[in-house]
Motif scaffolding. Structure first.
Motif, mmCIF file in Angstrom:
data_model
loop_
_atom_site.group_PDB
_atom_site.id
_atom_site.type_symbol
_atom_site.label_atom_id
_atom_site.label_comp_id
_atom_site.label_asym_id
_atom_site.label_seq_id
_atom_site.Cartn_x
_atom_site.Cartn_y
_atom_site.Cartn_z
ATOM 1 N N ASP A 41 -7.383 -4.180 -17.250
ATOM 2 C CA ASP A 41 -6.857 -2.909 -17.732
ATOM 3 C C ASP A 41 -7.352 -1.795 -16.815
ATOM 4 N N ALA A 42 -6.615 -0.670 -16.792
ATOM 5 C CA ALA A 42 -6.981 0.374 -15.835
ATOM 6 C C ALA A 42 -6.638 1.768 -16.332
ATOM 7 N N ASP A 74 -12.310 4.586 -5.967
ATOM 8 C CA ASP A 74 -12.561 3.701 -7.105
ATOM 9 C C ASP A 74 -13.912 4.044 -7.718
ATOM 10 N N TYR A 75 -13.921 4.131 -9.036
ATOM 11 C CA TYR A 75 -15.107 4.548 -9.779
ATOM 12 C C TYR A 75 -15.698 3.405 -10.590
ATOM 13 N N ALA A 76 -14.866 2.469 -11.016
ATOM 14 C CA ALA A 76 -15.326 1.310 -11.785
ATOM 15 C C ALA A 76 -14.295 0.204 -11.622
ATOM 16 N N GLN A 77 -14.789 -1.032 -11.598
ATOM 17 C CA GLN A 77 -13.883 -2.175 -11.497
ATOM 18 C C GLN A 77 -13.952 -3.038 -12.753
ATOM 19 N N GLU A 78 -14.999 -2.883 -13.544
ATOM 20 C CA GLU A 78 -15.164 -3.660 -14.771
ATOM 21 C C GLU A 78 -15.759 -2.783 -15.850
ATOM 22 N N PRO A 79 -15.475 -2.944 -17.103
ATOM 23 C CA PRO A 79 -14.432 -3.840 -17.609
ATOM 24 C C PRO A 79 -13.034 -3.245 -17.421
ATOM 25 N N VAL A 80 -12.991 -1.944 -17.087
ATOM 26 C CA VAL A 80 -11.713 -1.254 -16.857
ATOM 27 C C VAL A 80 -11.727 -0.695 -15.442
ATOM 28 N N VAL A 81 -10.656 -0.901 -14.716
ATOM 29 C CA VAL A 81 -10.521 -0.322 -13.378
ATOM 30 C C VAL A 81 -10.278 1.175 -13.551
ATOM 31 N N MET A 82 -11.096 1.988 -12.905
ATOM 32 C CA MET A 82 -10.926 3.441 -12.938
ATOM 33 C C MET A 82 -10.845 3.930 -11.503
ATOM 34 N N ALA A 83 -9.730 4.620 -11.174
ATOM 35 C CA ALA A 83 -9.534 5.026 -9.782
ATOM 36 C C ALA A 83 -8.544 6.172 -9.676
ATOM 37 N N ALA A 108 6.062 1.819 -3.174
ATOM 38 C CA ALA A 108 5.679 0.642 -3.961
ATOM 39 C C ALA A 108 4.580 -0.129 -3.236
ATOM 40 N N HIS A 109 4.767 -0.332 -1.935
ATOM 41 C CA HIS A 109 3.766 -1.061 -1.158
ATOM 42 C C HIS A 109 2.420 -0.342 -1.183
ATOM 43 N N LEU A 110 2.427 0.953 -0.926
ATOM 44 C CA LEU A 110 1.162 1.681 -0.848
ATOM 45 C C LEU A 110 0.471 1.793 -2.204
ATOM 46 N N LEU A 111 1.241 1.849 -3.281
ATOM 47 C CA LEU A 111 0.627 1.870 -4.617
ATOM 48 C C LEU A 111 0.000 0.518 -4.946
ATOM 49 N N VAL A 112 0.653 -0.561 -4.579
ATOM 50 C CA VAL A 112 0.060 -1.892 -4.753
ATOM 51 C C VAL A 112 -1.183 -2.007 -3.879
ATOM 52 N N HIS A 113 -1.073 -1.578 -2.637
ATOM 53 C CA HIS A 113 -2.195 -1.630 -1.687
ATOM 54 C C HIS A 113 -3.403 -0.850 -2.221
ATOM 55 N N GLY A 114 -3.168 0.383 -2.655
ATOM 56 C CA GLY A 114 -4.256 1.210 -3.188
ATOM 57 C C GLY A 114 -4.854 0.628 -4.452
ATOM 58 N N THR A 115 -4.020 0.038 -5.296
ATOM 59 C CA THR A 115 -4.510 -0.575 -6.534
ATOM 60 C C THR A 115 -5.395 -1.773 -6.223
ATOM 61 N N TRP A 121 -10.555 -5.219 -3.196
ATOM 62 C CA TRP A 121 -9.936 -5.841 -2.024
ATOM 63 C C TRP A 121 -10.153 -4.930 -0.816
ATOM 64 N N ASP A 122 -10.422 -5.525 0.341
ATOM 65 C CA ASP A 122 -10.666 -4.720 1.537
ATOM 66 C C ASP A 122 -10.162 -5.464 2.768
ATOM 67 N N HIS A 123 -9.246 -4.846 3.480
ATOM 68 C CA HIS A 123 -8.675 -5.464 4.681
ATOM 69 C C HIS A 123 -9.440 -5.106 5.941
ATOM 70 N N GLU A 124 -10.437 -4.237 5.822
ATOM 71 C CA GLU A 124 -11.170 -3.794 7.010
ATOM 72 C C GLU A 124 -12.468 -4.560 7.224
#
Length: 152
Positions: A41-42, A74-83, A108-115, A121-124
């Protein structure tokens, strides 16, 4: 497929052509795209900004003095994603044109990417991480009816 709950705040800064970006980003589409990328949940704020605001945020928080397509705070990943996801409208529009994509496809791509970034997730970090993230983004976007964003 059961999707996670999303509490979404969708904001638009004041900039030229804001109406065109607003038209491409109705709340129901943004919600759908983000929810498909969520593993929990987020509570997410999406803000569409001009080049000046995008550059200032990138400079102040990432120490890179240019406007980029998407910034994830991003501020929290558990239990709720906050960003917060901040997308720079002029950059997104230019990239969509350069990549022969519709504005909707690129958003759509960038929103999925940012989420995905908001969930750790980190591609760098490595080539392997980048390949895994790109493959996951592609799977999500194809499930949403979009083409592979990296195949162009």
């Amino acid at each position: 497929m059961t999707l996670n709950h999303l509490s979404l705040s969708l904001q638009f800064g004041r900039f030229e052509d804001a109406a065109a970006h607003r038209a491409v980003l109705p709340r129901h589409k943004v919600t759908r795209w983000i929810r498909h990328a969520l593993a929990a949940d987020a509570e997410i704020t999406v803000r569409i900004v001009d080049a000046d605001e995008g550059q200032a945020l990138n400079r102040d928080y990432r120490h890179k003095d240019y406007a980029t397509n998407v910034l994830t705070f991003d501020y929290a990943q558990e239990p709720v994603v906050m960003a917060d996801l901040v997308l720079c409208a002029p950059v997104v529009e230019r990239e969509a044109r350069e990549q022969n994509k519709t504005l909707e496809e690129h958003y759509a791509h960038l929103l999925v990417h940012g989420t995905l970034h908001a969930q750790g997730w980190d591609h760098e970090t490595s080539a392997t991480d980048a390949e895994e993230m790109e493959a996951y983004e592609t799977d999500i976007l194809q499930a949403l009816g979009f083409a592979d964003p990296y195949a162009r």
